[in-house]
Scaffold this active site. Sequence first.
Site, PDB file in Angstrom:
ATOM      1  N   LYS A  17      16.709 -32.250  -6.163  1.00  0.00           N
ATOM      2  CA  LYS A  17      15.399 -32.579  -6.749  1.00  0.00           C
ATOM      3  C   LYS A  17      14.366 -32.826  -5.641  1.00  0.00           C
ATOM      4  CE  LYS A  17      17.076 -36.186  -9.021  1.00  0.00           C
ATOM      5  NZ  LYS A  17      18.543 -36.176  -8.798  1.00  0.00           N
ATOM      6  N   ARG A  92      14.952 -41.085 -16.181  1.00  0.00           N
ATOM      7  CA  ARG A  92      16.407 -41.075 -16.043  1.00  0.00           C
ATOM      8  C   ARG A  92      17.098 -41.683 -17.259  1.00  0.00           C
ATOM      9  NH1 ARG A  92      16.385 -40.781 -10.042  1.00  0.00           N
ATOM     10  NH2 ARG A  92      18.478 -40.382  -9.305  1.00  0.00           N
ATOM     11  N   ARG A 131      24.566 -35.805   3.666  1.00  0.00           N
ATOM     12  CA  ARG A 131      23.248 -36.414   3.924  1.00  0.00           C
ATOM     13  C   ARG A 131      23.427 -37.843   4.460  1.00  0.00           C
ATOM     14  NH1 ARG A 131      18.993 -36.929  -0.909  1.00  0.00           N
ATOM     15  NH2 ARG A 131      20.515 -38.422  -1.657  1.00  0.00           N
ATOM     16  N   ARG A 137      21.273 -43.623   4.416  1.00  0.00           N
ATOM     17  CA  ARG A 137      21.163 -44.202   3.068  1.00  0.00           C
ATOM     18  C   ARG A 137      22.490 -44.805   2.645  1.00  0.00           C
ATOM     19  NH1 ARG A 137      18.028 -40.358  -1.198  1.00  0.00           N
ATOM     20  NH2 ARG A 137      19.398 -41.526  -2.598  1.00  0.00           N
ATOM     21  N   ARG A 149      27.226 -43.230  -9.235  1.00  0.00           N
ATOM     22  CA  ARG A 149      25.928 -42.603  -9.488  1.00  0.00           C
ATOM     23  C   ARG A 149      26.109 -41.424 -10.447  1.00  0.00           C
ATOM     24  NH1 ARG A 149      23.722 -41.464  -3.621  1.00  0.00           N
ATOM     25  NH2 ARG A 149      21.959 -40.567  -4.760  1.00  0.00           N
TER      26      ARG A 149
HETATM   27  P1  B4P Z   1      18.205 -34.051  -2.573  1.00  0.00           P
HETATM   28  O1  B4P Z   1      17.225 -33.009  -2.927  1.00  0.00           O
HETATM   29  O2  B4P Z   1      17.727 -35.053  -1.588  1.00  0.00           O
HETATM   30  O3  B4P Z   1      18.765 -34.880  -3.801  1.00  0.00           O
HETATM   31  P2  B4P Z   1      18.137 -35.591  -5.029  1.00  0.00           P
HETATM   32  O4  B4P Z   1      18.555 -34.782  -6.205  1.00  0.00           O
HETATM   33  O5  B4P Z   1      16.652 -35.805  -4.849  1.00  0.00           O
HETATM   34  O6  B4P Z   1      18.854 -37.018  -4.916  1.00  0.00           O
HETATM   35  P3  B4P Z   1      19.004 -38.475  -5.485  1.00  0.00           P
HETATM   36  O7  B4P Z   1      19.394 -38.426  -6.927  1.00  0.00           O
HETATM   37  O8  B4P Z   1      19.913 -39.091  -4.511  1.00  0.00           O
HETATM   38  O9  B4P Z   1      17.738 -39.316  -5.333  1.00  0.00           O
HETATM   39  P4  B4P Z   1      16.818 -40.416  -5.910  1.00  0.00           P
HETATM   40  O10 B4P Z   1      16.042 -40.767  -4.732  1.00  0.00           O
HETATM   41  O11 B4P Z   1      16.072 -39.897  -7.105  1.00  0.00           O
HETATM   42  O12 B4P Z   1      19.491 -33.322  -2.068  1.00  0.00           O
HETATM   43  C1  B4P Z   1      20.651 -33.975  -1.599  1.00  0.00           C
HETATM   44  C2  B4P Z   1      21.250 -33.275  -0.396  1.00  0.00           C
HETATM   45  O13 B4P Z   1      21.630 -31.939  -0.744  1.00  0.00           O
HETATM   46  C3  B4P Z   1      20.256 -33.132   0.756  1.00  0.00           C
HETATM   47  O14 B4P Z   1      20.924 -33.449   1.932  1.00  0.00           O
HETATM   48  C4  B4P Z   1      19.846 -31.673   0.732  1.00  0.00           C
HETATM   49  O15 B4P Z   1      19.541 -31.165   2.013  1.00  0.00           O
HETATM   50  C5  B4P Z   1      21.066 -30.993   0.151  1.00  0.00           C
HETATM   51  N1  B4P Z   1      20.725 -29.796  -0.642  1.00  0.00           N
HETATM   52  C6  B4P Z   1      19.669 -29.669  -1.491  1.00  0.00           C
HETATM   53  N2  B4P Z   1      19.667 -28.426  -2.053  1.00  0.00           N
HETATM   54  C7  B4P Z   1      20.782 -27.787  -1.564  1.00  0.00           C
HETATM   55  C8  B4P Z   1      21.337 -26.476  -1.753  1.00  0.00           C
HETATM   56  N3  B4P Z   1      20.784 -25.569  -2.588  1.00  0.00           N
HETATM   57  N4  B4P Z   1      22.488 -26.159  -1.104  1.00  0.00           N
HETATM   58  C9  B4P Z   1      23.059 -27.058  -0.263  1.00  0.00           C
HETATM   59  N5  B4P Z   1      22.571 -28.305  -0.018  1.00  0.00           N
HETATM   60  C10 B4P Z   1      21.443 -28.662  -0.655  1.00  0.00           C
HETATM   61  O16 B4P Z   1      17.655 -41.701  -6.451  1.00  0.00           O
HETATM   62  C11 B4P Z   1      18.247 -42.714  -5.645  1.00  0.00           C
HETATM   63  C12 B4P Z   1      18.581 -43.994  -6.461  1.00  0.00           C
HETATM   64  O17 B4P Z   1      17.336 -44.686  -6.839  1.00  0.00           O
HETATM   65  C13 B4P Z   1      19.295 -43.795  -7.816  1.00  0.00           C
HETATM   66  O18 B4P Z   1      20.704 -43.723  -7.665  1.00  0.00           O
HETATM   67  C14 B4P Z   1      18.847 -45.076  -8.608  1.00  0.00           C
HETATM   68  O19 B4P Z   1      19.611 -46.195  -8.255  1.00  0.00           O
HETATM   69  C15 B4P Z   1      17.433 -45.313  -8.149  1.00  0.00           C
HETATM   70  N6  B4P Z   1      16.430 -44.685  -9.055  1.00  0.00           N
HETATM   71  C16 B4P Z   1      15.586 -43.653  -8.726  1.00  0.00           C
HETATM   72  N7  B4P Z   1      14.810 -43.311  -9.790  1.00  0.00           N
HETATM   73  C17 B4P Z   1      15.192 -44.126 -10.822  1.00  0.00           C
HETATM   74  C18 B4P Z   1      14.773 -44.228 -12.200  1.00  0.00           C
HETATM   75  N8  B4P Z   1      13.852 -43.411 -12.722  1.00  0.00           N
HETATM   76  N9  B4P Z   1      15.378 -45.147 -12.986  1.00  0.00           N
HETATM   77  C19 B4P Z   1      16.305 -45.981 -12.496  1.00  0.00           C
HETATM   78  N10 B4P Z   1      16.751 -45.936 -11.198  1.00  0.00           N
HETATM   79  C20 B4P Z   1      16.202 -45.018 -10.370  1.00  0.00           C
END
Ligand code: B4P
Length: 198
Positions: A17, A92, A131, A137, A149
Amino acid sequence: MEKKLNLVLFGPPGAGKGTQSHMLIEKYKLVHLSTGDILRSEIATGTKLGLEAKALIDQGLLVPDTVVIGMIESKLDANTDANGFIFDGFPRTVAQARALDKLLTDRATGITVMLALEVDDEELTKRLLSRGKVSGRSDDQDPAIIENRIKEYNNKTAPLKDYYREQSKLRVINGVGSIDDIFNTLCAAVERSSVSVN
Ligand code: B4P
C-alpha cells in the site's frame, strides 16, 4: 457531487500500500493520507497519542477507531483544495469505512474506487521481515507480531471488501509481481473507475 479522485488503497500488512501510494500520488497529484505514517510520526515526537498507539502497534493490534477517524477528519479539513486523496491503510474496520463515507458526503464528495491488493501470507511475512531489517520498525521484526497483524486484518479489515463490493467500488488487484507491473494495473483500474463516475 464534486469530481475529486478519492482512492482507497487496501490490503493486508505488507501488501504494498505504502509503496504504490507514493507512485499514485505523483501520477494523479493526490494528497496521501496514511494512518500508519501519521501514527508513526506521533510516536516519533512522543505525543500522548503516540505513546498509546505504540503499545498497540507493538502487539500487532489496531489503534481505536475514534483515534484514526479524528486524524483523518483533521487532514481532510487541512487540504480542502486537493484534487483528491489516497487513503492508505484507512479504513481498516467497517466503523472506519462508515465514518469515512459520512466525512466525504458532508464535504460533497465520495470514494471513487477501492483498490484491494492481494498477496499470500507467506509472501507478506517475507516482505515485512525483510523491511524490518532496515526500517527498524518494531512491528516488522517478530514473526509472532506479524502473524497477529495478519489475524487482525483477516478478522477486522478483510470484511471491508464486502462493504465496497456492495457499492460496486471494489477492484481486486494481484499484489504479487514487479512493483511497476502492479502500478500499471492499478492505474488502469483508476482510469476505468474515474471515467465511470465523471
Ligand atoms: P509496504 O508498501 O510498506 O506495506 P504496507 O502495505 O503499506 O504496510 P503496513 O500495513 O505495514 O502499514 P501501515 O503503516 O498502514 O510494503 C511492505 C514491504 O514490501 C516493503 O519493504 C516494500 O518494499 C515491499 N514490497 C512492496 N511491494 C512489493 C512487491 N510488489 N514485491 C516485493 N516486495 C514489495 O500500518 C502499521 C500499523 O499501524 C498497523 O498494524 C496498525 O497497528 C496501525 N494502523 C494504521 N492504520 C490504522 C487504522 N486505520 N486503524 C487502526 N490501526 C491502524
